[in-house]
Enzyme design. Structure first.
Site, PDB file in Angstrom:
ATOM      1  N   ARG A  30       6.353  27.131  24.023  1.00 32.46           N
ATOM      2  CA  ARG A  30       7.200  26.208  24.780  1.00 32.46           C
ATOM      3  C   ARG A  30       8.286  26.971  25.517  1.00 32.46           C
ATOM      4  O   ARG A  30       9.060  27.693  24.916  1.00 32.46           O
ATOM      5  CB  ARG A  30       7.855  25.182  23.844  1.00 32.46           C
ATOM      6  CG  ARG A  30       6.879  24.135  23.366  1.00 32.46           C
ATOM      7  CD  ARG A  30       7.610  23.145  22.482  1.00 32.46           C
ATOM      8  NE  ARG A  30       6.665  22.332  21.722  1.00 32.46           N
ATOM      9  CZ  ARG A  30       6.317  21.105  22.054  1.00 32.46           C
ATOM     10  NH1 ARG A  30       6.846  20.533  23.108  1.00 32.46           N
ATOM     11  NH2 ARG A  30       5.450  20.439  21.325  1.00 32.46           N
ATOM     12  N   PRO A  64       0.829  -1.207   0.000  1.00 33.43           N
ATOM     13  CA  PRO A  64       0.000   0.000   0.000  1.00 33.43           C
ATOM     14  C   PRO A  64       0.864   1.259   0.000  1.00 33.43           C
ATOM     15  O   PRO A  64       1.641   1.491   0.916  1.00 33.43           O
ATOM     16  CB  PRO A  64      -0.795  -0.095   1.308  1.00 33.43           C
ATOM     17  CG  PRO A  64      -0.345  -1.319   2.016  1.00 33.43           C
ATOM     18  CD  PRO A  64       0.799  -1.914   1.270  1.00 33.43           C
ATOM     19  N   GLU A  65       0.763   2.018  -1.070  1.00 38.18           N
ATOM     20  CA  GLU A  65       1.476   3.288  -1.128  1.00 38.18           C
ATOM     21  C   GLU A  65       0.526   4.390  -0.687  1.00 38.18           C
ATOM     22  O   GLU A  65      -0.624   4.135  -0.372  1.00 38.18           O
ATOM     23  CB  GLU A  65       1.980   3.545  -2.558  1.00 38.18           C
ATOM     24  CG  GLU A  65       3.049   2.560  -3.025  1.00 38.18           C
ATOM     25  CD  GLU A  65       4.337   2.675  -2.222  1.00 38.18           C
ATOM     26  OE1 GLU A  65       4.606   3.757  -1.660  1.00 38.18           O
ATOM     27  OE2 GLU A  65       5.076   1.684  -2.161  1.00 38.18           O
ATOM     28  N   HIS A 123      -4.684 -13.917   9.696  1.00 37.61           N
ATOM     29  CA  HIS A 123      -4.012 -12.619   9.540  1.00 37.61           C
ATOM     30  C   HIS A 123      -4.870 -11.417   9.922  1.00 37.61           C
ATOM     31  O   HIS A 123      -4.481 -10.294   9.667  1.00 37.61           O
ATOM     32  CB  HIS A 123      -3.459 -12.430   8.121  1.00 37.61           C
ATOM     33  CG  HIS A 123      -2.751 -13.629   7.597  1.00 37.61           C
ATOM     34  ND1 HIS A 123      -1.629 -14.145   8.204  1.00 37.61           N
ATOM     35  CD2 HIS A 123      -3.009 -14.449   6.547  1.00 37.61           C
ATOM     36  CE1 HIS A 123      -1.236 -15.223   7.531  1.00 37.61           C
ATOM     37  NE2 HIS A 123      -2.048 -15.426   6.517  1.00 37.61           N
ATOM     38  N   ARG A 160       1.900 -10.267   6.236  1.00 39.01           N
ATOM     39  CA  ARG A 160       3.349 -10.242   6.462  1.00 39.01           C
ATOM     40  C   ARG A 160       3.730  -9.566   7.768  1.00 39.01           C
ATOM     41  O   ARG A 160       4.888  -9.581   8.157  1.00 39.01           O
ATOM     42  CB  ARG A 160       4.036  -9.562   5.266  1.00 39.01           C
ATOM     43  CG  ARG A 160       3.818 -10.372   3.996  1.00 39.01           C
ATOM     44  CD  ARG A 160       4.556  -9.782   2.828  1.00 39.01           C
ATOM     45  NE  ARG A 160       6.000  -9.762   3.046  1.00 39.01           N
ATOM     46  CZ  ARG A 160       6.867  -9.259   2.175  1.00 39.01           C
ATOM     47  NH1 ARG A 160       6.431  -8.731   1.059  1.00 39.01           N
ATOM     48  NH2 ARG A 160       8.147  -9.262   2.436  1.00 39.01           N
TER      49      ARG A 160
END
Ligand SMILES: [Zn+2]
Length: 268
Positions: free
Chosen positions: A149, A2-3, A91, A110
């Site tokens: 901050r 998956p891109e 899976h 995977r």
């Protein structure tokens, strides 16, 4: 694999089913993903409402009421919306069970995907913080994370939740080049100073990489400073020596158990 487009497509697909829903339960059937799923995550996430689903690079970000759940689909992962009672198939590793009776089910043969939870804003999670050479580490970004901050700018620069890979030696040298004292409150930086500091960090790291690439055998442990690079340092470990620019005496102070060095004239 998956891109980015597939991840964005997933985000759009699940958004209408998930936003505004409360997480009834996080069921982790297989914690051994690319990194182990922290056991505390079940408790941290349960009961929280999903306010939005964003995406950052290839991460899906579930913005919850008190934190953010980060899902990376890895090499082979997918996320589907199913009735929660649907029988699991091999899976299927994680279920985010919603109060609608549906579940966001993560499947990953995977197991290169990952699931993290951070109590702060998503950009403070280490796996999402930019590296100094990342386009995201720019003047605008540095300026925005320094707002409000009070922490010293040097400590902010070394906070790997905000930017990854700026060690002590480089933080000292970059602040010298940017003409900013290390103990300045982060929020006191101007936009111009933030821009100078971003450039300085890159310049210092680039110089060190260049030298490291040619004189590797001169490396001397400790801070990872090369012997040759050390000769070019402006302030680091040069307490009481003359500033190479203005000849004023370099000063030393401790910040969060790390040594800081600065020139009282060149840096303000
Ligand atoms: Zn000086």
């Amino acid at each position: 694999m998956p891109e980015l487009p597939e991840v964005e497509t997933t985000r759009r697909g699940i958004e209408p089913h998930a936003v505004g829903r409360r997480v009834v339960r996080l069921a982790v059937h297989e914690p051994r993903l690319r990194w182990p799923v922290a056991p505390a995550m079940r408790r941290q996430v349960a009961g929280q409402r999903i306010l939005a689903i964003g995406r950052r690079a290839k991460y899906l970000l579930f913005e919850l009421e008190r934190g953010t759940l980060l899902l990376h689909l890895g090499m082979s992962g997918s996320l589907r919306v199913l009735p929660a009672a649907t029988a699991r198939t091999p899976h299927d590793h994680v279920d985010v069970v919603l109060d609608s009776g549906q579940s966001l089910r993560f499947n990953d043969p995977r197991r290169f995907g990952s699931l993290h939870y951070t109590a702060g804003p998503a950009h403070e999670h280490p796996s999402l913080a930019p590296e100094p050479f990342d386009r995201r580490f720019n003047a605008e970004y540095l300026w925005s994370i320094t707002r409000r901050r009070r922490v010293a700018i040097k400590q902010l620069l070394m906070n790997s939740h905000l930017v990854v890979g700026v060690g002590n030696i480089y933080a000292n040298e970059a602040l010298f080049r940017a003409r900013i004292r290390p103990q300045r409150q982060a929020r006191s930086l101007t936009r111009a100073e933030a821009a100078r500091l971003v450039r300085a960090v890159r310049t210092v790291l680039r110089a060190a990489i260049r030298v490291g690439g040619t004189t590797l055998r001169d490396y001397v442990g400790a801070d990872g400073a090369a012997g040759y690079f050390r000769q070019k340092l402006f302030v680091y470990e040069r307490a009481k020596q003359a500033c190479r620019i203005c000849r004023a005496q370099v000063r030393h102070l401790n910040q969060g158990q790390r040594s800081s060095y600065y020139c009282p004239t060149c840096q303000t």
